[in-house]
Design a protein around this motif. Structure first.
Motif, mmCIF file in Angstrom:
data_model
loop_
_atom_site.group_PDB
_atom_site.id
_atom_site.type_symbol
_atom_site.label_atom_id
_atom_site.label_comp_id
_atom_site.label_asym_id
_atom_site.label_seq_id
_atom_site.Cartn_x
_atom_site.Cartn_y
_atom_site.Cartn_z
ATOM 1 N N SER A 88 40.113 43.432 39.804
ATOM 2 C CA SER A 88 39.817 42.329 40.055
ATOM 3 C C SER A 88 39.692 41.605 38.727
ATOM 4 C CB SER A 88 39.005 41.972 41.363
ATOM 5 O OG SER A 88 37.621 42.272 40.939
ATOM 6 N N GLY A 105 44.330 33.937 40.084
ATOM 7 C CA GLY A 105 44.941 35.213 40.159
ATOM 8 C C GLY A 105 45.772 35.333 38.937
ATOM 9 N N THR A 125 41.897 36.324 46.910
ATOM 10 C CA THR A 125 40.927 35.515 46.640
ATOM 11 C C THR A 125 39.558 36.078 47.242
ATOM 12 O OG1 THR A 125 42.039 33.531 46.204
ATOM 13 C CG2 THR A 125 39.689 33.217 46.655
ATOM 14 N N SER A 156 47.265 41.122 41.580
ATOM 15 C CA SER A 156 48.257 41.020 42.545
ATOM 16 C C SER A 156 48.602 42.583 42.655
ATOM 17 C CB SER A 156 49.395 40.287 42.147
ATOM 18 O OG SER A 156 50.011 40.792 40.934
ATOM 19 N N GLN A 203 38.935 37.838 42.307
ATOM 20 C CA GLN A 203 40.412 37.542 42.521
ATOM 21 C C GLN A 203 40.995 38.836 42.386
ATOM 22 O OE1 GLN A 203 42.455 34.757 43.830
ATOM 23 N NE2 GLN A 203 43.856 36.503 44.184
#
Lengths: 331, 244
Positions: free
Chosen positions: A195, B11, A253, A283, A280
């Protein structure tokens, strides 16, 4: 071209790449929890990335294929079976008309995906077929599948249909190749998700941040597609430097509510949240999150934003290569 | 004029722009107006543009953003999609900054206050030390600004509530609040677009449809819009006439 739902399974929904473009109206993106498994399943049956598939949760459905169809099952292992034989995962499998496909309890992971060549053709709602059960949008009447539902399928890639007619086989048939585990996320390992910093990471302070990254969290039973709730040693923000007002949030998140136990937002997340965003998830590791079951352990490993971008780009490259390889493979 | 927004990653497929303090009305209006300007000329690969209070998130597909940039093959392998997105946002801001910002549209909502339509009106009036009519008058006098749409599809968080109507949320949320219900909580007023559970104090209701996924746009309101409530008394008077 229809699939009949004989038994719906625990929570089976239609999902595609997600309902993007309407978050400013408060509409959740939804889409798959495990976007990797969804994309691989679509690639294996030569569907476009945005084709709709089924997402299965913990216990799979029983389905009857009313017409011959190529399918691919990816993600969690729910011991798929057809005509009394195991159906191999991570590869295209051809089902003759009338085949009953049965999936059971997940023996590893939480969510499996079934792609049908041609894709599921339920109605588009705001540009997507993804089911968002909480707001009753998409899928079949905005809900999970029920017994007796009929899922319409689209027209599959013509080339493969012709091949199949030539074979004229009346049994379950597969190909002599499958997706290499080297590109799959390591679902089996005790989950460590990489993260990166989030807008309120600084509010933790160094000492609390160290504790957050050092500890192992447990997935709470009330976790769902909206959020994975974690249980661990309580942590709290140290500096209330920012006046917190609701602000945008996204998939992965990590929010810290006053309870001191983080919530990681999932595919059915709200568009904004009022809790500090302390981390976060990269991905590339969201599929690992998607496959966690209640009671599983999870810990976080800090990486840089640049590293997260590099990993995502590598995954994109692998999937592009996979698509080419599938098209060139011998069927 | 506003200072340049602060950009940071949200992100590895998103960018968050912050325009100032969340309570600052001008910053909120800027975030909403800038969002509309970005969407009018989107970056290839832009998936979503989400203003909320004084911030704005943009989400993008990194592969499409990189593919759309004018770069050689080798450079594309090294480039950061975030950097490209930030450059685009910076350029958009410069174009936007010099132009006059269009204000959000003004919407008038017909509100039936009190009675069955606003079950909490009498309780609200009591705890605020006001009469029911005073609460209605104060609520309907203001012009509100939509700060964000969230919590549920089409649910507007609106600022501009008179401080005399400030109340904390209910201790025990209602399990079922009907569609069209107009509520107050904290410094906000809001409208439930669909039937939902909720902890806002319900003072009235509108028959207007706030969210319909079969329409475009699906929601009546978007961030930056201004709202006025027009008190409708016909129903209440009618029911008075009918009752013996």
């Amino acid at each position: 071209m229809t699939v009949e739902v004989i038994k719906p399974g625990l929570h089976t929904t239609v999902q595609d790449a997600g309902r993007w473009g309407y978050q400013r109206y408060g509409v959740s993106v939804s889409g798959p929890m495990d976007g990797f498994a969804l994309r691989v399943a679509n690639i294996l049956v030569d569907n476009p990335d945005e084709a709709a598939v089924l997402e299965l949760t913990l216990h799979g459905p029983e389905l009857k294929l009313l017409a011959p169809c190529w399918i691919a099952v990816c993600g969690a292992d729910m011991r798929p079976q057809a005509a009394g034989r195991p159906v191999p995962m991570w590869r295209p499998v051809h089902m003759p008309a009338g085949t009953v496909l049965t999936l059971g309890r997940a023996v590893a992971g939480c969510r499996a995906y079934i792609a049908f060549a041609g894709g599921i053709q339920t109605a588009y709602v705001l540009g997507s077929r993804s089911t968002h059960a909480r707001s009753q949008l998409g899928g079949l009447q905005g809900r999970a599948l029920l017994e007796g539902d009929m899922l319409p399928l689209g027209i599959a890639n013509l080339q493969k249909t012709v091949d199949l007619a030539l074979r004229a086989e009346e049994q379950v048939h597969t190909v002599p190749w499958f997706v290499s585990s080297s590109i799959c996320p390591d679902y089996a390992a005790s989950a460590v998700v990489r993260s990166i910093a989030a807008p309120e990471s600084d509010m933790l302070g160094q000492e609390v941040a160290d504790r957050f990254y050092a500890q192992s969290y447990q997935v709470a039973p009330e976790s769902d597609r909206m959020g994975i709730r974690l249980i661990g040693e309580r942590i709290d923000v140290q500096q209330h430097t920012k006046s917190m007002h609701s602000s945008p949030v996204t998939f992965g998140t990590v929010q810290l509510p006053p309870s001191g136990n983080p919530i990681v937002l999932g595919a059915d997340r709200q568009t904004m949240g009022g809790y500090p965003r302390i981390a976060q998830i990269a991905s590339v590791d969201l599929p690992i999150l998607a496959q966690l079951r209640p009671g599983d352990e999870l810990s976080f490993q800090h990486i840089s934003h640049a590293e997260a971008e590099r990993l995502a780009q590598q995954l994109e490259h692998d999937l592009t290569m996979l698509r080419s390889a599938v098209r060139l493979a011998v069927w | 004029m506003n200072a340049k927004p602060r950009f940071e990653p949200l992100g590895d497929q998103g960018l968050l722009a912050t325009f100032g303090e969340a309570h600052d009305g001008e910053a909120v209006a800027t975030a909403a107006a800038f969002s509309r300007s970005v969407m009018a000329k989107p970056l290839p690969g832009l998936r979503d543009c989400v203003p909320a209070y004084a911030s704005l998130a943009v989400y993008y597909d990194p592969a499409t953003v990189i593919a759309g940039s004018r770069m050689g093959k080798r450079e594309k392998q090294q480039v950061s999609a975030y950097t490209l997105c930030q450059e685009y946002m910076t350029a958009s801001w410069q174009g936007f900054h010099s132009k006059s910002q269009p204000r959000g549209k003004l919407i008038v909502i017909q509100a039936y206050y009190g009675g069955a339509a606003g079950a909490d009106l009498s309780a609200v009036a009591r705890s605020l030390g006001l009469s029911e009519d005073e609460v209605i008058q104060i609520h309907a006098k203001q012009e509100y600004t939509v700060q964000a749409i969230g919590f549920a599809p089409g649910f507007p968080y609106m600022s501009g509530l008179d401080p005399r109507l400030t109340l904390p949320r209910k201790d025990t949320p209602n399990t079922r609040v009907e569609a069209g219900s107009i509520g107050v909580a904290g410094q906000h007023t809001g409208i439930y677009p669909v039937e939902l559970p909720g902890g806002w104090h319900i003072i009235g209701r509108t028959m207007q449809v706030l969210f319909d996924p079969d329409q475009y746009p699906p929601a009546m309101l978007e961030p930056g819009d201004r709202v006025r409530f027009e008190p409708m008394s016909a129903d209440r008077e009618q029911s008075k006439e009918v009752s013996p």
